[in-house]
Design a protein around this motif. Structure first.
Motif, short mmCIF file in Angstrom:
data_model
loop_
_atom_site.label_atom_id
_atom_site.label_comp_id
_atom_site.label_asym_id
_atom_site.label_seq_id
_atom_site.Cartn_x
_atom_site.Cartn_y
_atom_site.Cartn_z
N GLY A 132 0.70 -1.26 0.18
CA GLY A 132 0.17 0.01 -0.19
C GLY A 132 0.90 1.36 0.09
N GLU A 184 -7.88 -4.04 6.47
CA GLU A 184 -8.47 -5.15 6.77
C GLU A 184 -7.76 -5.99 7.93
N TYR A 200 -13.12 1.33 1.86
CA TYR A 200 -12.79 2.20 0.61
C TYR A 200 -13.44 3.61 0.80
N ASN A 254 -6.96 4.90 -1.43
CA ASN A 254 -7.92 3.86 -1.48
C ASN A 254 -7.65 2.62 -2.63
N THR A 255 -6.32 2.29 -2.48
CA THR A 255 -6.08 1.18 -3.38
C THR A 255 -6.25 -0.11 -2.79
N PRO A 256 -6.30 -1.04 -3.60
CA PRO A 256 -6.63 -2.48 -2.80
C PRO A 256 -5.43 -2.86 -1.99
N GLU A 257 -4.53 -2.61 -2.09
CA GLU A 257 -3.20 -2.91 -1.29
C GLU A 257 -3.56 -2.37 0.21
N ILE A 270 -6.25 -0.96 1.41
CA ILE A 270 -7.70 -1.54 2.03
C ILE A 270 -7.16 -3.12 2.58
N ALA A 271 -6.38 -3.81 1.96
CA ALA A 271 -6.04 -5.00 2.49
C ALA A 271 -5.39 -5.05 3.86
#
Length: 480
Positions: A252, A273, A466, A264-267, A269-270
């Motif tokens: 990220g 989480e 997100y 707000n990138t997928p990385e 966000i992961a």
């Protein structure tokens, strides 16, 4: 000689008399000539003008080499917060001047650490006098870059013998978004993880999945796997610590290449989480969110097995009680040093997904040349001087307060200690970069980021990650 002349005179006289006796009577002698009138004496010659003395050979005058440091060689107060740096300048200024006698005279101007950047930017923008060289930390690179303060020294740096020996993280910390190098890092100040070795008998986890397994085991023993700076205290300082370490380990980021906040990138966000999961499952010490650096308490008493923090964060984590009850309780920085020497504490990289290299934040102590420097060659000479092994070790282990940016220096006697050996394991296993990246307003960014992370993992875990990250980055970017 006089005796020889006398004998010759007698000999000539005898010959003359013999001649007179053997000959007839002489003719009547001619009347003697009138003696010539004595010549007028010549006027004495005028004395010659003395030759002009040769001009003495005067050596070229040394030029003044001006630097800005946060240290003050004229401050001899032993209680000063910067006494180590003050003493360093007091010792090395005469040594440099002696080595470069006739060429440079080093004059270091004291600038308070919290004013040096603003004063340099102001002088640069106004076209005022700037130093030939300045010290800097990595967190001001973007401020300098956006204002055109520093010289691009890429070509010169890459031609120096020591460049190939530099750690890539140190090079990255001096590299701007245009891919050019604007400073030379001397000391790295990376983040890593301090670990109670007995809490992780199989070694500190290298992946998030392994961490979750170990965390569940420790929870069953009434212990926590980790404690970290999870509060919003100190202007969101936690954003640069464990949150960034985990985020960048997942791949990220906080920024894009153009100085915009990007969350707000997928990385990312992961990563959030994962943080949400370990907090919800009580794998993290509750004191992590108390503020006031109280998260350190859980590591001090070994109720938490690990703490991600800065390399020199150990200075504040004392006294210590090891898992086996051994106490390190001098209440000084020696406590952690002694625990590391005994093998009770080890230093490790973060865990990261299998395809990723563990990340972390890094700050640096570096040197840079401002645009408008009057003696660029002096700055080049100084940098090469301080990059020699003993000079480099003296700075890094002293006012540099970090880990050597030159990889070969890890074998220098100054760093041949259990502390630096453990640090090398963590640092060499990580890919660290400054958390603020291209963000020109890091203080504002840190507060916004930590506030949203706290909301998502602690205050209201039901919020959509997100959506909240997008709101935060838009708020920051609206002022770009």
């Amino acid at each position: 000689m006089k005796k020889q002349l006398s004998l010759l005179a007698i000999l000539f006289a005898v010959i003359f008399l013999v001649g007179l006796v053997g000959c007839g009577p002489a003719e009547t002698p001619a009347a003697p000539a009138e003696p010539a009138a004595p010549a007028e004496p010549a006027a004495p010659a005028a004395p010659a003008e003395p030759a002009a003395p040769a001009e003495p050979v005067v050596p070229a005058e040394a030029k003044e080499f001006i630097t800005w440091f946060q240290y003050d060689q004229n401050n001899t107060d032993p209680a000063s917060d910067e006494r180590v740096g003050n003493e360093y300048l007091r010792k090395t200024i005469p040594e440099f001047n002696a080595e470069f006698a006739g060429k440079w005279v080093w004059n270091s101007v004291h600038k308070p650490f919290d004013k040096i950047a603003s004063e340099l930017v102001a002088a640069s923008i106004a076209g005022g006098d700037v130093p030939d060289m300045t010290e800097m930390e990595g967190n001001v690179l973007m401020t300098y870059y956006r204002n055109g303060v520093l010289m691009d020294i890429t070509d010169w740096v890459q031609q120096q013998a020591w460049f190939a020996d530099m750690d890539s993280s140190a090079i990255n910390a001096c590299t701007a978004p245009d891919g050019r190098i604007y400073c030379v890092a001397l000391a790295e100040r990376p983040h890593l993880t301090y670990v109670w070795a007995d809490r992780f008998p199989n070694g500190y986890p290298t992946t998030p999945e392994q961490f979750l397994v170990e965390a569940e085991r420790l929870k069953a023993e009434g212990l926590y796997a980790m404690t970290f700076f999870g509060s919003t205290a100190y202007g969101g300082d936690g954003a640069s610590r464990a949150v960034w370490t985990i985020n960048t380990s997942f791949g990220g980021t906080y920024y894009d290449d153009d100085g915009n906040m990007l969350l707000n990138t997928p990385e990312t966000i992961a990563a959030i989480e994962f943080l949400r999961e370990i907090v919800a499952n009580e794998y993290v010490a509750p004191v992590s969110f108390a503020g006031g650096f109280q998260e350190e308490e859980a590591f001090k008493d070994a109720s938490a097995g690990a703490i991600p923090t800065g390399l020199f964060g150990y200075r504040y984590i004392n006294p210590l009680t090891a898992p086996d009850g051994t106490k390190y309780d001098t209440s000084t920085s020696d406590d952690m040093i002694n625990a590391i020497a005994a093998g009770d504490v080890v230093m490790r990289p973060s865990f990261a997904p299998d395809s990723n290299t563990p990340g972390c934040n890094i700050d640096i102590q570096a040197l840079a040349i401002p645009v408008g420097s009057k003696n660029v060659e002096a700055a080049y000479d100084y940098i090469n001087w301080i990059m020699t092994p003993d000079r480099n070790a003296e700075f890094v282990a002293g006012p540099g307060g970090g880990f050597p940016a030159l990889k070969s220096m890890q074998s220098h006697p100054a760093f041949d200690t259990p502390f630096y050996q453990q640090a090398a394991i963590a640092i060499n296993g990580s890919s660290c970069k400054p958390w603020q990246g291209t963000l020109e307003r890091p203080n504002e960014a840190a507060e916004l980021i930590m506030n949203v992370v706290y909301r998502l993992i602690k205050e209201d875990p039901s919020l959509d990650i997100y959506t909240e990250l997008t709101k935060t980055q838009d708020e920051y970017n609206s002022n770009n």
